[in-house]
Write a protein that holds these residues in place. Structure first.
Motif, PDB file in Angstrom:
ATOM      1  N   ILE A 389       0.852  -1.202   0.000  1.00 35.14           N
ATOM      2  CA  ILE A 389       0.000   0.000   0.000  1.00 35.14           C
ATOM      3  C   ILE A 389       0.885   1.248   0.000  1.00 35.14           C
ATOM      4  O   ILE A 389       0.671   2.194  -0.769  1.00 35.14           O
ATOM      5  CB  ILE A 389      -0.951   0.007   1.230  1.00 35.14           C
ATOM      6  N   LYS A 390       1.909   1.226   0.847  1.00 39.74           N
ATOM      7  CA  LYS A 390       2.816   2.384   0.943  1.00 39.74           C
ATOM      8  C   LYS A 390       3.484   2.646  -0.413  1.00 39.74           C
ATOM      9  O   LYS A 390       3.537   3.795  -0.886  1.00 39.74           O
ATOM     10  CB  LYS A 390       3.869   2.094   2.015  1.00 39.74           C
ATOM     11  N   GLU A 391       3.922   1.570  -1.026  1.00 42.86           N
ATOM     12  CA  GLU A 391       4.606   1.706  -2.321  1.00 42.86           C
ATOM     13  C   GLU A 391       3.648   2.289  -3.377  1.00 42.86           C
ATOM     14  O   GLU A 391       3.992   3.209  -4.104  1.00 42.86           O
ATOM     15  CB  GLU A 391       5.088   0.318  -2.754  1.00 42.86           C
ATOM     16  N   ALA A 392       2.421   1.742  -3.410  1.00 42.03           N
ATOM     17  CA  ALA A 392       1.459   2.211  -4.417  1.00 42.03           C
ATOM     18  C   ALA A 392       1.067   3.666  -4.169  1.00 42.03           C
ATOM     19  O   ALA A 392       1.004   4.477  -5.112  1.00 42.03           O
ATOM     20  CB  ALA A 392       0.217   1.323  -4.408  1.00 42.03           C
ATOM     21  N   LEU A 393       0.828   4.016  -2.904  1.00 48.91           N
ATOM     22  CA  LEU A 393       0.438   5.403  -2.609  1.00 48.91           C
ATOM     23  C   LEU A 393       1.575   6.365  -2.957  1.00 48.91           C
ATOM     24  O   LEU A 393       1.340   7.499  -3.389  1.00 48.91           O
ATOM     25  CB  LEU A 393       0.054   5.546  -1.127  1.00 48.91           C
ATOM     26  N   GLY A 394       2.798   5.874  -2.803  1.00 44.98           N
ATOM     27  CA  GLY A 394       3.970   6.706  -3.124  1.00 44.98           C
ATOM     28  C   GLY A 394       4.042   7.042  -4.612  1.00 44.98           C
ATOM     29  O   GLY A 394       4.714   8.010  -4.999  1.00 44.98           O
ATOM     30  N   LYS A 395       3.352   6.284  -5.440  1.00 45.34           N
ATOM     31  CA  LYS A 395       3.393   6.550  -6.885  1.00 45.34           C
ATOM     32  C   LYS A 395       2.435   7.677  -7.287  1.00 45.34           C
ATOM     33  O   LYS A 395       2.488   8.184  -8.398  1.00 45.34           O
ATOM     34  CB  LYS A 395       2.993   5.279  -7.653  1.00 45.34           C
ATOM     35  N   LEU A 396       1.507   7.993  -6.388  1.00 46.99           N
ATOM     36  CA  LEU A 396       0.503   9.015  -6.729  1.00 46.99           C
ATOM     37  C   LEU A 396       1.104  10.413  -6.559  1.00 46.99           C
ATOM     38  O   LEU A 396       1.607  10.744  -5.475  1.00 46.99           O
ATOM     39  CB  LEU A 396      -0.733   8.874  -5.815  1.00 46.99           C
TER      40      LEU A 396
END
Ligand code: PMP
Ligand code: GLU
Length: 397
Positions: A389-396
């Motif tokens: 989740i952290k990794e994906a949110l970091g892409k936004l």
């Protein structure tokens, strides 16, 4: 003219069930999905409970049961309410149903007339507002925020009550926020109900054993309103029995008789074998329940620490149940790969597609600012899920 009734056309699909289905579909395609969408313990049902069910089959307890449940099961519920909650009920006031979900539907359909108002604090469990729709009632929402730990005040309650109010519905510990009302806070609400004798209270206590702060408090303990309280409870969460389908209402006799009549036309008595398992659960002590609760608490602490480290998430420390409900508004308007996140439901889909973690968007819980994550999953899965989740949110951006 539509084939289907307005009733079903107006009903929303259960968001928890929908997200669990989407997660399963993706997993069936070979994707390694971590499901934090469904609120169900990952533990197995304790052995002594399963044993009672096997014996029931061997004894050919395979016939229709009394609609409201076997008398000894209802008596076991009465004993539980007395011993664990200090509440006095007669067994004729207990109706056992096919899950707490049916118990809620029975109570709402038996109490609410078309056009009558049902007060529901937000965020709430997804099925509350939909069952009110089935009864053609009008949901009146009281909004709460993460800052007030998602609990309403007596003043908010008082302001929401009108002459048309019939019912107030809430859960403590709460799904989806994990908030737990203290005895004092419940008393504050009870005093408002005392002044409003036309309002009934549906108190959903299905997470009573998953409470990390204190002993469980029921709003039915206040004698001056007890007659108007319908307690909802069940075995799904405490005893890891979600698939067995068993729950109950405890209410005054008039409401219990009505729920029995309703159920007698819709489903009849709960599965006979499940009912024997239910007796074994209530008579077998709370050892397994306490073990599961300790595991949930450990997971809560791990996930809280990890979620708190994610920039942009606003997280509260839940006192009970097994959910986090972080505010995700800081991600609205951000984009990845040409896709812009507009609301929490879109963020939940983004997390499924990008991180392969299933969560549930807050809209169906009456709060479009948050997403719900269940931490009723193994520790290693939870740690990996939050990492993704952290990794994906970091892409936004
Ligand atoms: N109430 C709440 C707050 C819940 O989270 C659930 C979830 N299953 C239910 C009722 C229904 O439980 P069941 O039908 O499995 O007993
Ligand atoms: N109550 C659980 C949840 O909130 C199970 C799903 C459901 O019954 O809707 O996820």
């Amino acid at each position: 003219m539509s084939t289907l009734s307005n009733r079903i056309n107006n009903l929303s699909e259960s968001a928890t069930i929908k997200m669990a289905k989407l997660g399963r579909e993706l997993a069936a395609k070979g994707v390694d999905v971590i499901s934090l969408s469904f609120g169900e313990p990952d533990f197995h049902t304790p052995e002594h409970i399963k044993e009672a069910a096997k014996q029931a089959m061997d004894k050919n307890m395979t016939y229709y049961t009394p609609v409201a449940g076997y008398p000894d099961l209802r008596k076991a519920v009465v004993a539980k309410l007395k011993n664990e909650n200090g509440l006095d009920y007669d067994f004729s006031e207990i109706v056992v149903s096919t899950g707490a979900k049916q118990a809620i539907a029975n109570a709402v359909l038996c109490l609410v007339n078309p056009g009558e108002e049902v007060i529901i604090p937000t965020p709430y469990w997804v099925s509350y507002s939909e069952v009110v729709k089935l009864a053609e009632g009008v949901s009146v929402f009281i909004n709460t925020t993460v800052e007030q730990n998602f609990k309403i005040t007596p003043e908010q309650l008082e302001a929401a009550i009108t002459p048309k109010t019939k019912l107030f519905m809430f859960s403590s510990p709460c799904n989806p926020t994990g908030s737990v009302y203290s005895k004092d806070e419940l008393e504050g609400l009870a005093k408002v109900f005392e002044k409003n004798p036309h309002v009934y209270i549906l108190s959903d206590e299905i997470y009573e054993h998953i409470n990390y702060v204190d002993k469980h408090e029921s709003i039915a303990q206040f004698d001056y309103i007890k007659d108007r309280v319908v307690i909802i409870n069940g075995w799904s969460k405490a005893f890891a029995m979600t698939g067995w389908r068993i729950g109950y209402t405890a209410s005054n006799k008039e409401i219990a008789t009505a729920c029995d009549k309703m159920q007698g036309q819709v489903t009849s008595g709960t599965c006979s074998i499940t009912q024997r398992a239910g007796v074994a659960a209530y008579e077998g002590g709370l050892e397994s329940v306490l073990e599961m609760k300790a595991a949930f608490k450990k997971r809560r602490d791990i996930v809280y620490k990890l979620l708190s480290e994610i920039d942009g998430l606003k997280v509260n420390l839940p006192d009970g149940a097994f959910y986090f409900f972080p505010d995700v508004t800081s991600f609205f308007g951000k984009s990845y790969n040409g896709q812009t996140i507009k609301d929490a439901d879109e963020l939940s889909i983004f997390l499924l597609e990008e991180a392969h973690v299933a969560t549930v968007g807050g809209d169906s819980f009456g709060d479009p600012k948050s997403i719900r994550l269940s931490y009723a999953a193994a520790e290693d899965k939870l740690i990996e899920a939050v990492r993704r989740i952290k990794e994906a949110l970091g892409k936004l951006v």
